[in-house]
Design an enzyme around this catalytic site. Structure first.
Site, PDB file in Angstrom:
ATOM      1  N   ARG A 207       0.847  -1.159   0.248  1.00  0.00           N
ATOM      2  CA  ARG A 207      -0.162  -0.354   0.093  1.00  0.00           C
ATOM      3  C   ARG A 207       1.574   1.407   0.030  1.00  0.00           C
ATOM      4  O   ARG A 207       0.617   2.131  -0.623  1.00  0.00           O
ATOM      5  CB  ARG A 207      -0.980   0.053   1.341  1.00  0.00           C
ATOM      6  CG  ARG A 207      -2.438  -0.922   1.059  1.00  0.00           C
ATOM      7  CD  ARG A 207      -2.845  -1.092   2.185  1.00  0.00           C
ATOM      8  NE  ARG A 207      -2.812  -1.796   3.450  1.00  0.00           N
ATOM      9  CZ  ARG A 207      -2.696  -3.250   3.339  1.00  0.00           C
ATOM     10  NH1 ARG A 207      -3.365  -3.388   2.822  1.00  0.00           N
ATOM     11  NH2 ARG A 207      -2.253  -3.701   4.501  1.00  0.00           N
ATOM     12  N   ASP A 245     -14.014  -6.048  -8.870  1.00  0.00           N
ATOM     13  CA  ASP A 245     -13.999  -7.976  -8.030  1.00  0.00           C
ATOM     14  C   ASP A 245     -15.562  -7.908  -7.803  1.00  0.00           C
ATOM     15  O   ASP A 245     -16.439  -7.534  -8.379  1.00  0.00           O
ATOM     16  CB  ASP A 245     -13.731  -6.686  -6.934  1.00  0.00           C
ATOM     17  CG  ASP A 245     -13.429  -7.950  -5.630  1.00  0.00           C
ATOM     18  OD1 ASP A 245     -12.053  -8.477  -5.487  1.00  0.00           O
ATOM     19  OD2 ASP A 245     -14.032  -9.558  -4.910  1.00  0.00           O
ATOM     20  N   CYS A 335       0.997 -14.723  -4.364  1.00  0.00           N
ATOM     21  CA  CYS A 335       0.781 -14.564  -2.641  1.00  0.00           C
ATOM     22  C   CYS A 335       0.615 -16.457  -2.624  1.00  0.00           C
ATOM     23  O   CYS A 335       0.626 -17.167  -1.761  1.00  0.00           O
ATOM     24  CB  CYS A 335      -0.157 -13.710  -2.130  1.00  0.00           C
ATOM     25  SG  CYS A 335      -2.279 -14.801  -2.625  1.00  0.00           S
TER      26      CYS A 335
END
Length: 391
Positions: A207, A245, A335
Site C-alpha cells: 500500500r 472485484d 501470494c
C-alpha cells in the site's frame, strides 16, 4: 530434521510406538534412537508431525505457549516503538505460526480485538490453553476464532468460528495505518466474514509503494477486495481509481473505506467483473491506465497445479502490460507460496514478451516484518511482488 525444519512428512516416519490421538504431543527420535524434539502428531495429515520444541528439558505445556506468545508480542511491540514512523498501525499479525515457534497458530490484532486461527490438530488440541494465555498476555476486548480455512480439512478438522473470550466484536472494526508523518489511512474490517482474518495485513508495504507512485495517475485496482489499495492510491494523489472485484460485500466495504478516508465514490469506480475478462474488455475498448495493481488470490495449492497457475499469472499480467500508458506502473503480486519469486519474475518476463513491451523492475515487495521468515522454515515466505515501469 537436524536442520530444524518444523515439519515431518508421513514418508519420513519409520514407525510410531504406542497410539496418539490427532494433535497429541510425541517425542521424535532418529531411527537410531537419538532424541530430536517434541511435536504434535497427526496420522490424518501428510505432515505427520510439527515440532514444538528442540530442547529436551522443555515440556509442551501452558508455560511454553505463554513464553512463545509473549516473545512474539514483544517483537511486534519493538516494530511499532522502534521502527520508522511509517510502520505504525493498530493492526498487526501478532503470531505467525511456525515462524514464531507455534505451528498452526495465527493471531492477528485489529484495534481492540484478536482474531485467531487454529490450523492444525496440534494447535486445536491446545486451543483452550492458548486462548487463556492470549487473554492474559495481550490486552484485548475480545478474542474471535476464524478457523474456517481449507487446511483444517487436510488435518481432519471441521471448520470453526465464534467468540472464544471477552466481548463480541462489532460488525465492522476500524483500524488505521500511518502512511507518512502527515497521513493516516483508515479501514473498516469485517473480522467475522472477511477474507483470511478480515484484512490483508501482509500488504502494508504494498500500500505504501502504491501511494508513493500514484500522484496524478489513473489507476486500475484489480482484485480490489475492500479497496485498501484504492485508499492508498488516493492518499498518494491518484486522479481516478477503478476497482474490480466479483464480491458484492467486498465492493460495498470498499465504498465505505473510500468514504471513510474522505473520498466521494464516483460512478464506475466499483466494477463487478471477472478480472481476466475485464482486462480483455478494456483492451478492446481502447482504455489505458497509468498504474495497474494486480493482487489476485492464491492460484495454486499444490505442485501439480503450478503450470496452470503460471499460465493464469501470465495471462493477467500480459493484458495489464498492454493496458499501461508509456511510463506506466505495474504493481503485481503472487501470494502462492509454491510460486517462487524467481519463477514469478520469469512469468512476468514471458508476459512482457507476449505483450510486446519491456518492463523495468523498480522494486521488489514482500510481506512486512510482522510476518517474519524463519531461516529454517522458508515456507513462511509466500508473498512476492514487483513494481515495474513500462518502457
Amino acid at each position: 530434521m537436524l536442520r530444524m525444519h518444523p515439519w515431518i512428512f508421513s514418508g519420513a516416519v519409520e514407525r510410531v510406538d504406542g497410539r496418539a490421538v490427532p494433535g497429541a504431543t510425541v517425542d521424535v527420535l532418529t531411527a537410531g534412537g537419538t532424541w530430536i524434539g517434541r511435536a504434535s502428531y497427526n496420522a490424518n495429515s501428510l505432515i505427520s508431525a510439527r515440532m514444538w520444541t528442540w530442547a529436551q528439558a522443555e515440556d509442551v505445556n501452558e508455560e511454553l505457549f505463554a513464553a512463545r506468545i509473549d516473545r512474539a508480542r514483544q517483537s511486534r511491540r519493538d516494530l511499532l516503538l522502534n521502527g520508522p514512523q511509517r510502520d505504525r498501525t493498530n493492526a498487526l499479525r501478532l503470531v505467525y505460526a511456525e515462524a514464531d515457534g507455534l505451528p498452526g497458530l495465527i493471531v492477528d490484532g485489529y484495534a481492540d480485538f484478536l482474531v485467531v486461527q487454529f490450523l492444525t490438530a496440534g494447535a486445536e488440541m491446545w486451543k483452550p490453553v492458548i486462548a487463556n494465555v492470549l487473554a492474559k498476555t495481550i490486552p484485548a476486548s475480545g478474542i474471535y476464532e476464524r478457523s474456517d480455512v481449507e487446511i483444517r480439512e487436510k488435518e481432519g478438522l471441521a471448520k470453526a468460528t465464534g467468540l472464544l473470550w471477552g466481548k463480541e466484536p462489532p460488525a465492522l472494526v476500524q483500524i488505521w495505518e500511518q502512511l507518512d508523518s502527515t497521513q493516516v489511512m483508515r479501514f473498516l474490517v469485517d473480522i467475522k466474514l472477511g477474507h483470511k482474518t478480515g484484512f490483508y495485513l501482509d500488504q502494508r508495504d504494498g500500500r505504501k509503494a502504491v501511494a508513493a507512485l500514484a500522484a496524478g495517475r489513473t489507476v486500475l485496482n484489480a482484485y480490489a477486495y475492500t479497496g485498501a489499495f484504492a485508499v492508498a492510491a488516493y492518499a498518494g494523489g491518484a486522479t481516478h481509481v477503478v476497482n474490480v472485484d466479483t464480491s458484492e460485500p467486498a465492493r460495498r466495504l470498499a465504498r465505505l473505506n473510500m468514504e471513510l478516508n474522505g473520498r466521494t465514490v464516483l460512478e464506475g469506480e466499483l466494477v463487478d467483473a471477472d478480472v481476466p475478462n475485464y482486462l480483455r474488455m478494456q483492451l478492446q475498448a481502447g482504455k489505458r491506465y497509468d498504474m495497474i495493481i494486480l493482487d489476485p488470490p492464491k492460484f495454486t495449492r499444490s505442485r501439480a497445479q503450478i503450470d496452470r497457475a503460471a499460465a493464469g499469472y501470465k495471462d493477467i499480467n500480459m493484458h495489464a502490460i498492454k493496458l499501461l500508458n508509456p511510463g506506466g506502473y505495474l504493481v503485481t503480486f503472487s501470494c502462492s507460496g509454491l510460486v517462487s519469486e524467481d519463477l514469478f519474475q520469469k512469468i512476468l518476463f514471458g508476459a512482457s514478451q507476449d505483450a510486446g513491451r519491456d518492463l523495468q523492475i523498480l522494486r521488489r515487495l514482500s510481506q512486512p516484518p510482522d510476518h517474519p521468515v524463519l531461516l529454517s522454515y522458508p515456507e513462511a515466505q509466500y508473498l512476492k511482488g514487483f513494481v515495474c515501469r513500462a518502457v
